[in-house]
Design an enzyme around this catalytic site. Structure first.
Site, PDB file in Angstrom:
ATOM      1  N   HIS A   1       0.822  -1.219   0.000  1.00  0.00           N
ATOM      2  CA  HIS A   1       0.000   0.000   0.000  1.00  0.00           C
ATOM      3  C   HIS A   1       0.857   1.270   0.000  1.00  0.00           C
ATOM      4  O   HIS A   1       0.302   2.378  -0.099  1.00  0.00           O
ATOM      5  CB  HIS A   1      -0.927   0.027   1.210  1.00  0.00           C
TER       6      HIS A   1
ATOM      7  N   ASP B   1      -2.863 -10.561  -2.204  1.00  0.00           N
ATOM      8  CA  ASP B   1      -3.433 -10.061  -0.957  1.00  0.00           C
ATOM      9  C   ASP B   1      -4.902  -9.724  -1.196  1.00  0.00           C
ATOM     10  O   ASP B   1      -5.298  -9.378  -2.313  1.00  0.00           O
ATOM     11  CB  ASP B   1      -2.663  -8.803  -0.540  1.00  0.00           C
TER      12      ASP B   1
ATOM     13  N   HIS C   1      -6.438  -7.185  -0.315  1.00  0.00           N
ATOM     14  CA  HIS C   1      -6.560  -5.755  -0.585  1.00  0.00           C
ATOM     15  C   HIS C   1      -5.775  -5.410  -1.850  1.00  0.00           C
ATOM     16  O   HIS C   1      -4.690  -5.942  -2.080  1.00  0.00           O
ATOM     17  CB  HIS C   1      -6.012  -4.927   0.574  1.00  0.00           C
TER      18      HIS C   1
ATOM     19  N   ASP D   1      -4.570 -12.694   3.748  1.00  0.00           N
ATOM     20  CA  ASP D   1      -5.824 -12.205   4.290  1.00  0.00           C
ATOM     21  C   ASP D   1      -7.025 -12.491   3.399  1.00  0.00           C
ATOM     22  O   ASP D   1      -8.149 -12.086   3.718  1.00  0.00           O
ATOM     23  CB  ASP D   1      -5.742 -10.712   4.626  1.00  0.00           C
TER      24      ASP D   1
END
Length: 343
Positions: free
Chosen positions: A161, A197, A199, A286
């Site tokens: 990120h 991931d 996200h 995740d």
């Protein structure tokens, strides 16, 4: 498979996390690394401790003023009257502010707002050292696969990120982007990044947005309902030289093994068409059905199958750890993925 890890990760133990207006304990804790190490031991894999990334190495993808901020922020913050123990911005500059501003502001509060995207990246006294050590692991993994094979970097804190000049979502230095850039510098003409991931890898997308030599592929939960909220949609394809070199594969909430693996197959097909010389995997766990904030429902077997499918590309592969916050199962998921990969 060569593996890399650093005890410096324990110096970063964030406390603050803001979710839907409530302050909660942070999920990105040192116990994550302990669980991942258990997963490596399960496979009989030992990890070497490389040196932390140097300032010059970090400059390959990160801006100098941002690195200055990460190094200095905790020290400057605690000098403020009534300051809390961690740097957490209470204001972020809006586009209108930046358009109309007549000067830059070097105050630590202003810098915190400018250099962080959200309240999920608190900075403490050991954060920069831990992040530089994680980046060193990613760079070591990239170096290890220059001649072929695969390597795993236990990167904590994670990195996908983080933009060139901004932290966010538990991430400070973009380990995945640093590994991809290192492979380019070491002779790989084209590099693919595959982010699994749950996200979207928004920082990695941003860093390579206008570059055609690095393909960025991200498989993640629908950002219309999930972090990072503003980017990660399928129509984002890159710009300038990078137009067409970014592929987002957002999935509906609750997607389980078959749908997730189908999306992965689309990403792998795009990578094959790109014909890269090397691959970087941003390995987030995740997507697991057992995550505390789960949006997807992938099982242990799903991660094992993903590892085997990615290994079938037969590319030099640097695997960089990203998210995954259920410390009870994180090591098991890593072992299943690397076991499927052939680790």
């Amino acid at each position: 498979m060569q593996c890399f890890d650093s005890a410096e990760e324990a110096r970063h133990a964030p406390q603050f996390f803001l979710m839907r207006g409530a302050v909660r304990p942070n999920f990105e804790v040192p116990a994550r690394a302990a669980s991942l190490r258990a997963g490596l031991r399960e496979l009989g894999l030992a990890a070497a401790a490389p040196p932390p990334a140097t300032r010059a190495e970090l400059r390959a993808v990160h801006a100098a003023d941002y690195l200055d901020f990460l190094e200095d922020a905790a020290r400057d913050w605690v000098a403020l009257p009534g300051a809390g123990p961690e740097v957490v911005a209470n204001i972020h500059p809006t586009p209108e502010m930046l358009q109309q501003s007549s000067r830059s502001n070097g105050h630590v509060i202003a810098r915190a707002g400018a250099h962080t995207a959200d309240a999920a990246c608190p900075i403490g006294p050991g954060t920069f050292a831990a992040a530089a050590a994680a980046a060193g692991c990613a760079l070591a993994a990239a170096e290890a696969v220059r001649g072929g094979g695969a390597a795993y970097a236990l990167c904590r804190p994670p990195g996908h990120h983080a933009y060139a000049g901004r932290a966010g979502g538990h991430c400070y230095l973009n380990n995945t982007a640093l590994a991809a850039q290192r492979l380019r510098e070491r002779g790989a003409g084209r590099v693919a990044v595959l982010d699994v991931d749950s996200h979207h890898g928004n920082g990695t997308q941003g860093i390579f947005w206008e570059r055609g030599d690095v393909l960025t592929v991200s498989l993640h939960a629908d950002p219309g309902r999930y972090y990072p909220w503003y980017v990660g949609f399928a129509e984002e394809r890159g710009a300038a030289d990078g137009e067409g070199a970014n592929l987002n594969l957002p999935l509906p909430f609750g997607t389980a093994d078959e749908g997730w693996l189908e999306g992965l197959g689309q990403g792998l097909a795009a990578i094959r068409r790109f014909r890269p010389d090397a691959l970087v995997v941003a390995l987030g766990m995740d997507a697991s059905k057992d995550e505390p904030l789960n949006a997807l429902a992938v099982t242990e077997e799903g991660f094992a199958r993903a590892g085997a499918a990615i290994a079938a590309l037969r590319l030099p592969t640097a695997i960089c750890q990203e998210g995954g916050y259920n410390t009870d199962i994180l090591g098991t998921l890593l072992a299943r993925f690397l076991g499927g990969f052939g680790g």
